[in-house]
Write an enzyme that holds these catalytic residues in place. Structure first.
Site, PDB file in Angstrom:
ATOM      1  N   CYS A 113       1.022  -1.253  -0.720  1.00  0.00           N
ATOM      2  CA  CYS A 113      -0.013   0.214  -0.086  1.00  0.00           C
ATOM      3  C   CYS A 113       1.098   0.977  -0.245  1.00  0.00           C
ATOM      4  CB  CYS A 113      -0.909  -0.329   1.402  1.00  0.00           C
ATOM      5  SG  CYS A 113      -1.925  -1.594   1.108  1.00  0.00           S
ATOM      6  N   HIS A 263      -3.668   6.879   1.191  1.00  0.00           N
ATOM      7  CA  HIS A 263      -4.473   5.702   0.615  1.00  0.00           C
ATOM      8  C   HIS A 263      -5.558   4.977   1.313  1.00  0.00           C
ATOM      9  CE1 HIS A 263      -3.968   1.654   0.013  1.00  0.00           C
ATOM     10  NE2 HIS A 263      -4.076   1.054   1.477  1.00  0.00           N
ATOM     11  N   ASN A 293     -10.216  -0.871  -2.221  1.00  0.00           N
ATOM     12  CA  ASN A 293      -8.795  -0.832  -1.629  1.00  0.00           C
ATOM     13  C   ASN A 293      -7.481  -1.265  -3.313  1.00  0.00           C
ATOM     14  OD1 ASN A 293      -6.015  -0.698  -0.774  1.00  0.00           O
ATOM     15  ND2 ASN A 293      -6.362  -1.493   1.074  1.00  0.00           N
TER      16      ASN A 293
END
Ligand code: COA
Length: 336
Positions: A113, A263, A293
């Protein structure tokens, strides 16, 4: 020394949309559970033989176009992903071949990430030192092919979407003035003692035997596993911390920043980060509702969406932060 700047951004998501209700048909979950805990409403998942480098290619050609850069001008490709096309060689090599730019440096970043921010930092260093002038930095993921859709994996599987985002980072003529477009700073961190809180165990050399076997597959060791509460707890601590570090190092206040691109792991994480730092909600640009995500792709994908929505305009000061598997966390500040 000279500064680097973001010349242009592009993104791509595969066409097929899976809403939370579609997932409820496939696994033991519900729109209510997913929406309330994460803010996610839908995600895009690939079909057929589409790979991470395919999505990366689509995002890259859009970023090249937006930045008015010919592919032949590129000196390097940096591709961040946790879902590589193959274990080796790196996915940046497959992307390079698809773009048709043989010879230039191609580097994979495997910081999940946080990978895109690590990639931006690497590009910034190469440009500052004068070694390279134009670097393509991509975040791309195909999660959908690797998710465990049994009850054991549902906590992870509902979170992730496929997609890609890319930017071209280019050299400024010299050290940029405060009001000129440039990357002000990058800050990178990791703590490997938490590596197994969010990971995929297999294929692995750590087995006494082959890296992959029927027994390993039967146990489901090849699926991602996560201790969700631990990840959440660390994310809401580390993201504010690394943002404050970035602001302090540039003598900036929260109020100086025009837009926050975080993020996209969980809407609640971003809301808590915003509250802790006193950021007004309209300054945080979230896309998790539409895309889930997408790991290394969330920040460039969000950047492109923000440009298209008229929320990111030339001259704006943008702060970005990410947290993820590793654990890793990082931030960067740029004037667009
Ligand atoms: N659908 C329905 N129920 C689910 C489910 C799903 N997809 N996934 C898990 N559950 C169930 C669990 O089995 C558990 O049931 P039990 O209480 O009967 O044992 C329960 O829901 C757990 O719910 P809760 O305690 O409310 O979970 P949570 O508040 O910790 O939220 C996450 C779970 C995953 C949304 C949250 O922990 C999170 O977002 N963590 C961070 C994730 C992240 O950021 N990952 C990527 C890092 S970059």
């Amino acid at each position: 020394m000279r500064s680097s700047k973001i010349l242009g951004v592009g993104s791509f998501v595969p066409p097929k949309v899976f809403k939370n209700d579609d997932l409820a048909q496939m696994m033991d979950t519900s729109d209510e559970w997913i929406s309330q805990r994460t803010g996610i409403k839908q995600r895009h998942w690939v079909e057929g033989e589409t790979t991470t480098s395919d999505l990366a290619y689509e995002a890259s050609i859009r970023a090249l176009e937006a930045s008015k850069t010919k592919k032949e001008e590129l000196d390097m490709i940096i591709l961040a992903t946790l879902s590589p096309d193959h274990e080796f060689p790196g996915t940046a090599c497959f992307l390079q071949a698809k773009l048709g730019v043989p010879g230039i440096a191609a580097l994979d970043v495997r910081q999940q990430c946080t990978g895109f921010v690590y990639g931006i930092s690497i590009a910034d260093q190469f440009i500052r030192t004068g070694m390279y002038k134009k670097i393509l930095v991509v975040g791309s993921e195909v999660h959908s092919k690797g998710l465990d859709r049994t009850p054991q994996g549902r906590e992870v599987s509902v979170l992730f979407g496929d997609g890609a985002g890319a930017v071209v980072v280019g050299a400024c003529d010299s050290v940029a003035k405060a009001n000129e477009p440039h990357i002000l700073s990058t800050h990178l961190h990791a703590d490997g003692s938490f590596a197994k809180e969010l990971w995929i165990q297999a294929p692995s050399l750590a087995y006494d035997g082959p890296r992959l076997s029927n027994e390993i597959l039967a146990r489901g060791d090849h699926f991602p596993r996560m201790n969700g509460k631990t990840v959440f707890m660390h994310a809401v601590k580390r993201m504010p911390e690394v943002l404050v570090e970035a602001l302090k190092s540039n003598n900036l206040q929260i109020g100086d920043v025009d837009l926050f691109l975080f993020h996209q792991a969980n809407l609640r994480i971003n809301e808590m980060v915003g509250k802790q730092l006193g950021i007004s909600e309209d300054k945080i640009f979230n896309t998790i509702q539409k895309f889930g995500n997408t790991t290394a792709a969330t920040i460039p994908l969000g950047m492109d969406e923000a440009v298209k929505a008229g929320r990111l305009k030339p001259g704006m000061l943008v702060a970005s932060a990410a947290f993820g598997s590793g654990f890793t966390w990082a931030s960067f500040i740029f004037r667009y």
